[in-house]
Design an enzyme around this catalytic site. Structure first.
Site, PDB file in Angstrom:
ATOM      1  N   HIS A 103      -4.933   5.033 -13.349  1.00  0.00           N
ATOM      2  CA  HIS A 103      -5.315   4.738 -12.796  1.00  0.00           C
ATOM      3  C   HIS A 103      -6.590   3.946 -12.715  1.00  0.00           C
ATOM      4  CE1 HIS A 103      -7.404   8.260 -11.113  1.00  0.00           C
ATOM      5  NE2 HIS A 103      -7.636   6.631 -10.162  1.00  0.00           N
ATOM      6  N   ASP A 155      -2.098  10.524 -16.533  1.00  0.00           N
ATOM      7  CA  ASP A 155      -3.269   9.791 -16.024  1.00  0.00           C
ATOM      8  C   ASP A 155      -3.674   9.914 -16.854  1.00  0.00           C
ATOM      9  OD1 ASP A 155      -4.591   8.330 -14.663  1.00  0.00           O
ATOM     10  OD2 ASP A 155      -4.158   9.799 -12.837  1.00  0.00           O
ATOM     11  N   SER A 210     -12.845  10.060 -11.277  1.00  0.00           N
ATOM     12  CA  SER A 210     -11.608   9.732 -11.776  1.00  0.00           C
ATOM     13  C   SER A 210     -12.088   9.562 -13.187  1.00  0.00           C
ATOM     14  CB  SER A 210     -11.281   8.466 -11.269  1.00  0.00           C
ATOM     15  OG  SER A 210     -10.663   8.539 -10.169  1.00  0.00           O
TER      16      SER A 210
END
Lengths: 734, 734
Positions: B95, B232, B669
């Site tokens: 992402h 991810d 992230s």
């Protein structure tokens, strides 16, 4: 919760039409682990396994209906229950006594909200009309009597009629005392028939129900879900005349004295403990063919779910939230959405399992076994072929049958059909009438005609009919009804506006929405109907012949299934016998025993369901908003760690609900979960979401039954509601 | 997923206005268990605990930015990442590279759908404009330089301005090389300031991203959820000029040589293993006062969630699904709904926890400690009082500030404000301009003006503005703007139709929806604006003075907070020191270290999150429909049990995602999850639903970070995508 109230107690006519749907059909999964809804007479054969699992009473006892604990178990007709005192005190689920609480509830005296407790016999109040306690007294194999006069050459329709006639005669004889309700249940698709004789206790009173915010905690949101924190229990009492025989309600009646009753364990169970359940599971489909499974999961469930969701939308759009109209449809909405969710789960589970692959393999194994021996091939191969062919015939008009099965949701036209049907049936001798229209059924019939007043709204009903006719109009002409086309002006080109105008006019001119008018029709003759100006009555009369013809077609097919399905089941049973595996029959609302263990599971990768939930979980879930609105007193008691003597030591607090491997379905609601001594340790009331497909395919890793823990029940009784009189009346053991 | 892309990379102006909101404010929870986002220099003090937990490298290394593993960690500006080869190969979350995949994706060559893999350097492609790799080189304490010229008697606005001016001067000096991006970060509410110098690599290329059906598996439905099965991860490469210095994209550039890189562990971790994460967490609020907490959870989150849901409805109602308009707003919708869900979780967690009670107790304990000693009371008590008073002032106009903070969702008026502001700021010397409008910001400013073309639809924007003005009009007159009232004809009686007509006319006459026109305004003078006929420009000019006045009010308040908050934090730190407890600063996008263990938890009563999910869980979740549409090849590989060397023995299969106790938030992230040897064993990408409140209140039982397991990453690379070149380039260890 298991919607047995909807599924098994309903008088919805839609159930009467699509018999072929509800009698859809599998090959035996291997009887592994805790799968199995056993008939009592099978239990002695399983005694080694039962003892090994930890059963401490004699397994023989479980086969005798006149022995403890079997004679402590009763049916409420759609729910299961148990006697828990020598004075006829009956414990079951809150959702099984809900209707009676609602019946006695008024805005001024809101029993649903506050709960209800009679502190002495004189304070116990009548239950909802029609509430019964059924005590199974005898179960007799009547296979030969039911099949008397039937031979291999009997046609489908004649077979159907013979079987029906024999059944009715057996039932009539059995009910001659006037105090019994009897039924002939079909096992293994008609391979065996048993006459079941049940004492019918007609004076049943409401004794105790906790507040709905305990008894239905979590409501529809938690329905079919784990973790769960529902206090799903309530109490009735069975009353009889002074002569000990069933009687209508009277102040002179006295509590019924059951032959035995269950002790209640305050010690309860722990993870891994033996448990069993004795109750009345409604219906399963564990021996259906691949073709039947595929049709159901790949076509019927998705389609029917769509129907239900459309109907839900229509009801909601045509009744404002909180309006009288909406309230009238709450039960219908609950049933529609309960099964929409049920069907959704069925489809999800099917897509994510290898069910159909295993089924195909099992079917191939059976065929191989049959064909490996020429005698066997001669005996069974035709049944396999014939059954497959029948299933194809049955499915040919499935779109039509689906529409037919939902037509009953249009209340007024359906009422007209039922009333006219009654007049027609009444022309026949009682024994020849269609079940549902015999003298024994008339008081229930009348009640259902009265009940419409509380479940009907004209705007909603017209919109429902309009929708159903739009779906009906999509059918090819060969599957449509001439009378319906003609009455509503439907042809291959469909004009919704025109149909709606006809609906509008028909309802405006019909008096069937008037209760007195409906009840008057009960005693009217066929001629009265034929001379009526009521448009909906005229439609009922005009469409009767076609409806009857379709019913005859259904019966012909049922008769043929009655010939071939038993042979198919014989093959399955013989095959399993060759593997030394016992086979249980599909559930059919008769008394069954299931046994297993308290055990959590892994519902999906990465997640574990623990076997017990705890009092403190209520604090975590509570929002103060229905259905997560526990009473303030309860929240305070929990915060104060007021546990009493009801702690599960490994949990460190009071257990609320627990999971077990018991094999149950709708109708098992209220079944006592018993420990190895047959003491009550909980009440079964639901299954986890992944259990829903269990009606077709029991998966030991996925299927889990949910019980309310007896310790929680006792805790609520002692600390929340001060039900000391009942605690004293019951025998509570450690 | 942590929405750092939205929160930390966005240029949404709404973030610039409500500084007081985003700088909302708690007392230190006791530093128990695995809580803590530690500044590198604090690590040596924690070395005993680190060794005890299992760290095998020298804890001293974690305090030195020029040592392994710290110099292998980079920032992408909103996401964290790590070097994993000597040739500048960077691994982060899918992402975090999604925007670059999208940027290179066309209907004919749908990289989002198919994934992308460069098999050699020459196949690597440019990333989305503005993509950067930041290598933190130095972190220097500049507290005294930032506070130079500030004394106790300095007014709020002067304090604010002095601090800003000092910051800018430090930054300008730091960035003199032209190859660095510098920032001055405030710690403990302004108690300490650190100058952070980062090498800015401007040529970043896309190397590899798996298909979205792997990289974003579960999509928004699984966002913040466990169990999780998301691949991810994605790869960039940093390029520099042949001289080794950062350069714009050029074919002549060569891969950057990092000072160190992480090895990737194919052995991975097991339940209970030590793990740590080094990354750039964006923002937390763990030391706020009771008053701030109550305001946020009892007023702000519920209100702001309502705003977001309204905006979501408006966008959906005004753009057909699948239309160009809807596609333009996908990012906005994702951000709105991500935070609506976030705020919902905040409120739920708050209601079901004793957070506020603990906070009150901690505040009372602090006050008791302060008042127990007269010197302490003299030193700290005023700060407590003053802070409380400032918070009250700040909250007085909270309704107005909430409306202001959402006004930026009306794109065209906001664009006009920003363009005019730029012209105004340009009149000042660069160093005096507002951050965001300095020369260093102009290329980003221009990009954001271009980007509007892809994120704007006139119908949606007009409806959004209409809604925002209806909310604005509800404000009491004292909180409304005269210019806004006058322009839109708003008074105490509000006429939506009239306002909508004005919006309609303004948009019809404005050219701001034209990209060239917008870009031309960037170089226009204040006079050009003042002479413009464009209604939206005229509105921007007319409202500028009021906007600036409000901003001044904000700055005065911020300046006062900058005086008192540091003293409050000093009190908290001193108090904790007296208890021998170290205190970490709230997250502020600077480099931090978190350490803990691989561990599942009990998210709610009756349910256990297992620490690992498994490949087979993808089969269980897959529906074939986005976002649960794994590639057919993947499903086949799983069914064939093609595990390679990536099995977790206790799981019996390849682990996909895992839980740990690491303390992270948005901005983390892409952070490498490292084992005790600082080898990469996973990539952090999200937290469980119950972790969301962790930004305010870390609960060791509830907070769990989710990582994609390195074994799953390697499995996808080997079996799905054949990324053998990268597997060879990286150092994979057992």
């Amino acid at each position: 919760m298991f919607s047995s109230k909807y599924r098994l107690q309903t008088t919805r006519p839609s159930r009467q039409i699509p018999i072929l749907f509800s009698i859809l059909v599998l090959l035996a999964t291997n009887s592994v682990a805790d799968e199995g809804m056993w008939q009592p007479h099978q239990l002695p054969d399983l005694s080694d396994k039962l003892r090994q699992l930890g059963l401490e009473i004699d397994p023989e006892n479980l086969s005798r209906l006149d022995q403890f604990p079997m004679n402590a178990v009763v049916s409420l007709g759609g729910c299961s229950a148990s006697f828990v005192s020598p004075q006829g005190l009956v414990v079951t689920n809150h959702h099984c006594v809900y209707g009676s609480v609602q019946y006695n509830s008024t805005p001024e005296n809101n029993l649903l909200e506050d709960g209800f407790l009679a502190k002495q016999l004189s304070e116990e109040i009548p239950t909802a009309p029609g509430t019964r306690v059924y005590v199974t007294e005898e179960v007799t194999d009547v296979t030969s009597a039911v099949l008397a006069g039937v031979s291999a050459s009997t046609s489908g329709i004649d077979r159907y009629k013979s079987i029906e006639a024999n059944r009715k005669a057996l039932i009539a004889a059995c009910e001659s005392s006037g105090n019994h309700r009897c039924g002939v249940s079909s096992f293994h698709g008609g391979m065996e028939y048993f006459l079941i004789k049940r004492l019918e206790v007609r004076d049943v009173r409401l004794v105790y129900a906790p507040a709905t915010s305990i008894g239905k905690y979590g409501g529809d949101i938690d329905n079919w879900q784990w973790p769960r924190h529902t206090g799903d229990f309530g109490f009735y009492r069975a009353y009889v005349g002074r002569d000990g025989q069933p009687a209508e309600f009277s102040d002179d009646n006295v509590p019924y004295t059951p032959a035995s009753f269950l002790e209640v364990s305050a010690k309860g169970v722990e993870d891994g403990d033996f448990v069993m359940g004795v109750g009345y599971p409604g219906s399963t489909n564990r021996y259906r063919t691949t073709g039947e499974v595929e049709n159901e999961f790949e076509w019927y469930y998705p389609e029917a779910r769509g129907f239900r969701e459309d109907l839900i939308s229509i009801i909601n759009e045509n009744s404002a939230a909180g309006s009288a109209a909406r309230i009238a449809y709450e039960g219908t909405l609950a049933s529609l959405s309960n099964y929409a969710k049920n069907f959704q789960s069925m489809v999800e589970s099917y897509q994510h399992s290898d069910f159909i692959d295993r089924r195909k393999q099992a079917e191939a194994d059976l065929a191989d076994w049959i064909n490996a021996d020429s005698t066997r091939a001669q005996q069974y191969a035709p049944a396999l072929r014939q059954l497959e062919s029948l299933i194809e015939t049955d499915q040919a008009a499935r779109e039509r049958d689906l529409v037919r099965s939902y037509m009953g949701y249009a209340t007024l036209p359906n009422t007209a059909h039922r009333l006219y049907r009654l007049a027609v049936e009444k022309q026949k001798p009682d024994v020849e009438r269609e079940p549902g229209y015999q003298e024994r059924d008339l008081s229930r019939f009348r009640q259902s005609m009265q009940a419409i007043s509380r479940r009907y709204d004209e705007t909603v009903d017209k919109a429902t009919l309009s929708y159903l006719l739009s779906r009906y109009a999509e059918l090819p002409e060969q599957y449509r009804s001439q009378a319906t086309d003609s009455f509503f002006g439907i042809s291959n080109s469909f004009d919704q506006g025109q149909v709606d105008q006809i609906i509008e006019d028909s309802y405006a001119q019909s008096s069937l929405d008037d209760e007195a008018a409906r009840l008057a029709w009960i005693d009217s003759s066929v001629e009265d109907f034929q001379n009526s100006d009521d448009p909906l009555i005229r439609y009922a009369v005009a469409s009767h012949a076609e409806r009857t013809a379709l019913e005859l077609e259904d019966k012909e097919l049922i008769g043929q299934f009655q010939r071939w399905r038993p042979q198919y089941m014989e093959a399955i049973i013989a095959y399993n016998r060759s593997l030394n595996q016992p086979i249980y029959a599909d559930a059919n609302s008769s008394l069954r025993v299931t046994f297993g263990q308290v055990r959590g599971n892994q519902p999906k990768d990465g997640l574990i369901n623990q076997p017990f939930t705890a009092l403190e979980g209520i604090l975590g879930k509570d929002t103060g908003v229905d259905p997560f609105n526990a009473p303030a007193k309860q929240l305070d008691l929990i915060k104060a760690k007021q546990y009493g003597d009801y702690i599960l030591p490994s949990l460190g607090t009071v257990p609320v609900n627990f999971l077990s491997t018991l094999d149950i379905t709708g109708g098992n609601s209220g079944t006592a979960t018993m420990n190895s001594k047959a003491q009550l340790v909980g009440l079964l009331f639901d299954g986890v979401y992944e259990s829903i497909i269990g009606d077709w395919d029991f998966d030991d890793n996925k299927n889990r039954a949910i019980s309310v823990d007896a310790r929680y029940m006792l805790w609520v009784m002692e600390f929340m509601d001060g039900a000391t009189n009942l605690l004293q009346e019951m025998t509570i053991v450690d």
